[in-house]
Design an enzyme around this catalytic site. Structure first.
Site, PDB file in Angstrom:
ATOM      1  N   ASP A  20       0.841  -1.196   0.000  1.00  0.00           N
ATOM      2  CA  ASP A  20       0.000   0.000   0.000  1.00  0.00           C
ATOM      3  C   ASP A  20       0.886   1.260   0.000  1.00  0.00           C
ATOM      4  OD1 ASP A  20      -2.100   1.799   0.528  1.00  0.00           O
ATOM      5  OD2 ASP A  20      -1.934   1.446   2.696  1.00  0.00           O
ATOM      6  N   ASP A  22      -0.415   5.035   1.042  1.00  0.00           N
ATOM      7  CA  ASP A  22      -0.655   5.985   2.127  1.00  0.00           C
ATOM      8  C   ASP A  22      -0.490   5.317   3.482  1.00  0.00           C
ATOM      9  OD1 ASP A  22      -1.256   8.098   0.367  1.00  0.00           O
ATOM     10  OD2 ASP A  22      -3.263   7.305   0.084  1.00  0.00           O
ATOM     11  N   ASP A 155      -2.046  -0.516   5.916  1.00  0.00           N
ATOM     12  CA  ASP A 155      -2.355  -0.013   7.266  1.00  0.00           C
ATOM     13  C   ASP A 155      -3.846  -0.066   7.599  1.00  0.00           C
ATOM     14  OD1 ASP A 155      -2.513   2.147   5.247  1.00  0.00           O
ATOM     15  OD2 ASP A 155      -3.266   3.312   6.951  1.00  0.00           O
TER      16      ASP A 155
HETATM   17  O1  LIG Z   1      -8.391  10.243   6.361  1.00  0.00           O
HETATM   18  C1  LIG Z   1      -8.249   9.713   5.249  1.00  0.00           C
HETATM   19  C2  LIG Z   1      -7.261   8.780   5.002  1.00  0.00           C
HETATM   20  C3  LIG Z   1      -7.137   8.253   3.739  1.00  0.00           C
HETATM   21  N1  LIG Z   1      -7.973   8.651   2.788  1.00  0.00           N
HETATM   22  C4  LIG Z   1      -7.848   8.103   1.468  1.00  0.00           C
HETATM   23  O2  LIG Z   1      -8.261   6.782   1.504  1.00  0.00           O
HETATM   24  C5  LIG Z   1      -7.510   6.056   0.581  1.00  0.00           C
HETATM   25  C6  LIG Z   1      -6.745   5.037   1.353  1.00  0.00           C
HETATM   26  O3  LIG Z   1      -5.781   4.554   0.548  1.00  0.00           O
HETATM   27  P1  LIG Z   1      -4.901   3.306   0.900  1.00  0.00           P
HETATM   28  O4  LIG Z   1      -4.439   2.846  -0.451  1.00  0.00           O
HETATM   29  O5  LIG Z   1      -5.793   2.312   1.590  1.00  0.00           O
HETATM   30  O6  LIG Z   1      -3.800   3.783   1.779  1.00  0.00           O
HETATM   31  C7  LIG Z   1      -6.598   7.013  -0.125  1.00  0.00           C
HETATM   32  O7  LIG Z   1      -7.220   7.501  -1.270  1.00  0.00           O
HETATM   33  C8  LIG Z   1      -6.464   8.085   0.895  1.00  0.00           C
HETATM   34  O8  LIG Z   1      -6.112   9.276   0.333  1.00  0.00           O
HETATM   35  C9  LIG Z   1      -8.964   9.531   3.014  1.00  0.00           C
HETATM   36  O9  LIG Z   1      -9.760   9.832   2.130  1.00  0.00           O
HETATM   37  N2  LIG Z   1      -9.081  10.068   4.261  1.00  0.00           N
HETATM   38 MG    MG Z   2      -2.923   3.046   3.508  1.00  0.00          MG
END
Ligand SMILES: O=c1ccn([C@@H]2O[C@H](COP(=O)(O)O)[C@@H](O)[C@H]2O)c(=O)[nH]1
Ligand code: MG
Length: 208
Positions: A20, A22, A155
């Site tokens: 992943d 973020d 995460d």
């Molecule tokens: O507070 C938040 C945290 C993350 N996001 C967005 O959700 C997805 C999560 O991506 P992963 O690939 O699961 O890490 C990503 O688009 C983040 O920017 C959110 O909107 N708000």
């Molecule tokens: Mg993530």
């Protein structure tokens, strides 16, 4: 025929690792908080050690609805994803993983639905921090359960989607928001710096 079969066996033996972005490769939470404090110095904020929900927006909404809107405005703004700091050791670990025999590594990330900046900037971040060759190793999907791999390092404690039992093992990468989460028998990877990721990969390779 032997050639065909040996190719199939060879590829099956490779450990396919999905990682992943973020909060695993780049520090979304730290930058979000810094930007929030700089834009809204007089508003209450949630220190990282008090973060509990996966979406920061949800926790801010419990304090005041407009704070959640301010949080969303920050991660929707130009440059937010491009300028995220690296999680310590993440890029070195990814480069080492890519060179490991018997391992194939891909980045598996969910873009924001408000994709205007996020999509392009995720590519920019990868190119800048990992190199151009990694642009061929990106899986962007809103549903990670449909991605193919032996392991997903992510995460988010609960990853849901169209497939009820995804093919990959979910290893939870420790982040401020999930330290206290019930991860129900899943393994954790706490960081990229203490070398424990190599033990994890070795252990996974034995099972492939
Ligand atoms: O507070 C938040 C945290 C993350 N996001 C967005 O959700 C997805 C999560 O991506 P992963 O690939 O699961 O890490 C990503 O688009 C983040 O920017 C959110 O909107 N708000
Ligand atoms: Mg993530």
């Amino acid at each position: 025929m032997a050639g065909k079969n040996s190719f199939r066996n060879h590829s099956e033996r490779k450990l396919l690792v999905l990682v992943d972005m973020d909060q695993v490769l780049c520090d979304f939470e730290m930058r979000l908080l810094q930007e929030f404090q700089s834009r809204h110095p007089n508003d209450p904020f949630i220190p990282l050690e008090e973060r509990r929900t996966f979406y920061a927006r949800d926790q801010y909404a419990k304090i005041r609805a407009d704070l959640a809107d301010n949080i969303r405005d920050i991660y929707n703004s130009e440059g937010f994803f491009r300028d995220l700091p690296e999680i310590p050791g993440a890029c070195d670990a990814m480069k080492e993983l890519k060179e490991m025999e018997g391992v194939d590594v891909f980045i598996c990330s969910s873009p924001l639905t408000s994709y205007e900046f996020c999509l392009k900037e995720k590519f920019q971040w990868i190119e800048e921090h990992l190199g151009q060759e990694w642009l061929d190793k990106i899986i962007l999907t809103k549903d990670k359960t449909v991605a193919n791999g032996h392991v997903l390092i992510d995460d988010r404690p609960n990853i849901k989607g169209a497939i009820r039992k995804p093919i990959w093992e979910h290893v939870v990468f420790t982040a401020c928001h999930n330290v206290h989460s019930d991860i129900r028998g899943k393994r954790r990877l706490d960081n990229w710096t203490d070398g424990s990721w190599r033990d994890l990969i070795l252990d996974l390779q034995m099972r492939v």
